[in-house]
Design a protein around this motif. Sequence first.
Motif, short mmCIF file in Angstrom:
data_model
loop_
_atom_site.label_atom_id
_atom_site.label_comp_id
_atom_site.label_asym_id
_atom_site.label_seq_id
_atom_site.Cartn_x
_atom_site.Cartn_y
_atom_site.Cartn_z
N VAL A 117 3.73 14.29 -19.45
CA VAL A 117 2.65 13.87 -20.34
C VAL A 117 1.50 13.22 -19.58
CG1 VAL A 117 4.18 13.60 -22.32
CG2 VAL A 117 3.79 11.66 -20.79
N GLY A 118 1.68 12.94 -18.31
CA GLY A 118 0.59 12.33 -17.55
C GLY A 118 0.93 12.21 -16.08
N SER A 119 -0.10 12.06 -15.27
CA SER A 119 0.11 11.93 -13.83
C SER A 119 -1.10 11.24 -13.21
CB SER A 119 0.32 13.31 -13.18
OG SER A 119 -0.83 14.11 -13.33
N ALA A 120 -0.91 10.77 -11.99
CA ALA A 120 -2.01 10.14 -11.26
C ALA A 120 -1.75 10.28 -9.76
CB ALA A 120 -2.13 8.66 -11.64
N THR A 121 -2.82 10.37 -9.01
CA THR A 121 -2.75 10.46 -7.55
C THR A 121 -3.73 9.46 -6.95
OG1 THR A 121 -2.17 12.81 -7.61
CG2 THR A 121 -3.03 11.95 -5.53
N ARG A 122 -3.30 8.81 -5.91
CA ARG A 122 -4.16 7.86 -5.21
C ARG A 122 -4.17 8.19 -3.71
NH1 ARG A 122 -3.40 1.68 -6.57
NH2 ARG A 122 -4.38 2.49 -8.48
N HIS A 123 -5.37 8.39 -3.16
CA HIS A 123 -5.54 8.66 -1.74
C HIS A 123 -6.09 7.41 -1.07
CE1 HIS A 123 -5.05 13.10 -2.04
NE2 HIS A 123 -5.47 12.88 -3.27
N MET A 124 -5.54 7.04 0.09
CA MET A 124 -5.98 5.85 0.82
C MET A 124 -6.27 6.21 2.27
SD MET A 124 -3.32 3.08 -0.84
CE MET A 124 -1.95 4.25 -0.86
N ARG A 125 -7.42 5.78 2.74
CA ARG A 125 -7.85 6.03 4.12
C ARG A 125 -8.00 4.70 4.85
NH1 ARG A 125 -12.72 6.00 7.02
NH2 ARG A 125 -12.96 7.68 8.57
N LEU A 126 -7.27 4.53 5.93
CA LEU A 126 -7.30 3.29 6.71
C LEU A 126 -7.89 3.56 8.08
CD1 LEU A 126 -6.52 0.28 7.09
CD2 LEU A 126 -4.28 1.09 7.90
N ALA A 127 -8.89 2.76 8.47
CA ALA A 127 -9.56 2.96 9.76
C ALA A 127 -10.00 1.62 10.33
CB ALA A 127 -10.75 3.89 9.61
N ARG A 134 -13.09 -5.12 12.14
CA ARG A 134 -12.39 -5.27 10.87
C ARG A 134 -11.76 -3.93 10.49
NH1 ARG A 134 -15.54 -8.25 6.26
NH2 ARG A 134 -13.45 -9.03 5.83
N TRP A 135 -10.84 -4.00 9.52
CA TRP A 135 -10.15 -2.81 9.04
C TRP A 135 -10.69 -2.43 7.67
CZ3 TRP A 135 -6.57 -0.38 12.12
CH2 TRP A 135 -6.17 -1.09 13.26
N ARG A 136 -11.01 -1.17 7.49
CA ARG A 136 -11.56 -0.70 6.22
C ARG A 136 -10.56 0.21 5.53
NH1 ARG A 136 -17.61 1.35 5.30
NH2 ARG A 136 -17.80 -0.92 5.33
N LEU A 137 -10.36 -0.05 4.23
CA LEU A 137 -9.48 0.76 3.40
C LEU A 137 -10.31 1.39 2.29
CD1 LEU A 137 -6.61 1.67 2.58
CD2 LEU A 137 -6.45 -0.42 1.20
N ASN A 138 -10.31 2.72 2.24
CA ASN A 138 -10.97 3.47 1.18
C ASN A 138 -9.91 4.00 0.22
OD1 ASN A 138 -12.57 4.27 3.96
ND2 ASN A 138 -13.97 3.82 2.28
N VAL A 139 -10.15 3.84 -1.06
CA VAL A 139 -9.19 4.27 -2.09
C VAL A 139 -9.90 5.21 -3.06
CG1 VAL A 139 -7.60 3.54 -3.89
CG2 VAL A 139 -7.95 2.09 -1.87
N SER A 140 -9.29 6.37 -3.33
CA SER A 140 -9.91 7.36 -4.19
C SER A 140 -8.84 8.15 -4.93
CB SER A 140 -10.81 8.30 -3.38
OG SER A 140 -11.31 9.34 -4.18
N SER A 141 -9.23 8.76 -6.05
CA SER A 141 -8.31 9.62 -6.78
C SER A 141 -8.34 11.06 -6.28
CB SER A 141 -8.67 9.62 -8.28
OG SER A 141 -9.99 10.08 -8.46
N VAL A 142 -9.23 11.35 -5.32
CA VAL A 142 -9.33 12.69 -4.74
C VAL A 142 -9.21 12.57 -3.23
CG1 VAL A 142 -10.76 13.56 -6.60
CG2 VAL A 142 -11.84 12.54 -4.61
N ASP A 158 -9.51 -8.54 7.72
CA ASP A 158 -9.65 -9.10 9.07
C ASP A 158 -8.53 -8.66 10.01
OD1 ASP A 158 -12.00 -10.48 8.43
OD2 ASP A 158 -10.86 -12.19 7.63
N SER A 159 -7.39 -8.23 9.47
CA SER A 159 -6.26 -7.85 10.33
C SER A 159 -5.56 -6.62 9.76
CB SER A 159 -5.27 -9.01 10.44
OG SER A 159 -4.64 -9.26 9.20
N LEU A 160 -4.81 -5.94 10.63
CA LEU A 160 -4.06 -4.77 10.21
C LEU A 160 -2.95 -5.13 9.21
CD1 LEU A 160 -3.39 -1.78 10.37
CD2 LEU A 160 -2.09 -2.24 12.47
N PRO A 161 -2.19 -6.21 9.41
CA PRO A 161 -1.16 -6.55 8.41
C PRO A 161 -1.73 -6.76 7.01
CG PRO A 161 -0.75 -7.74 10.45
CD PRO A 161 -2.09 -7.08 10.60
N GLU A 162 -2.92 -7.36 6.91
CA GLU A 162 -3.53 -7.56 5.59
C GLU A 162 -3.86 -6.22 4.93
OE1 GLU A 162 -5.81 -11.85 6.07
OE2 GLU A 162 -6.87 -10.01 6.62
N ALA A 163 -4.38 -5.29 5.73
CA ALA A 163 -4.72 -3.97 5.20
C ALA A 163 -3.47 -3.22 4.75
CB ALA A 163 -5.49 -3.17 6.25
#
Length: 230
Positions: A117-127, A134-142, A158-163
């Motif tokens: 009856v439903g679904s969802a997808t989450r894509h995450m990019r870590l760089a 600093r570490w940047r995390l991008n979050v998207s449904s595509v 500020d750190s990799l563990p936080e990301a």
Amino acid sequence: MNTTVSSTPCSKSAPAELRALAAVGLPMRRRQIVALAALLVIGTLAGVPKPALADSPQASITQMRLEEADDGIYLTAQVQFELPLGVGEVLDKGIAIYFVVDAELYRERWYWADRKVGSATRHMRLAYQPLSRRWRLNVSSVPIANAGLGVSLNQNFDSLPEALDAIKRVGRLRLADRSEVGDEATQPVQFSFRLDTTQLPRPFQIGVAGQADWNIVVERSARLALEKLK
């Protein structure tokens, strides 16, 4: 004029429906037999669950919760994993890595296989950003590509563990409208989390193929109680 009629005994291993038709001598054309066999196969496969992913030893799911809000049904999960040394070395070189979360919600049917009856997808990019350190995390449904970063949500750490902590907390995946869910006490849910190497640059995809360090994947199927958000 003589007419010869030949017949082939129906195999005992054939489906019961086909054996019954053959036993009463019903005239069946070849295409009718093929159509009936196809229907029997479809009916059988409809109740067969999808093959489960092979969980990696360094990944696990410690929490899954299904929540009801005014605007829909949401899934929250907590994943635990250790980032292998080889993956960390790639990040240090400025190469982004990608994680994908998939979740599906089903409605139970006693007369047939459960209906999705439903679904969802989450894509995450870590760089890692060398200039800002600093570490940047991008979050998207595509799927995220360099040209598509503008359509994603961005967070800086500020750190990799936080990301990584932010990646492990899978919060509020909207799966369906409330009207799509039945009144059962529990609801069938399928959840998966994986490190996605298909979004790496092509040379890196070839280099990491078959390496155990990059096999971060876990999947769970469960019946979850529907909790009301306060």
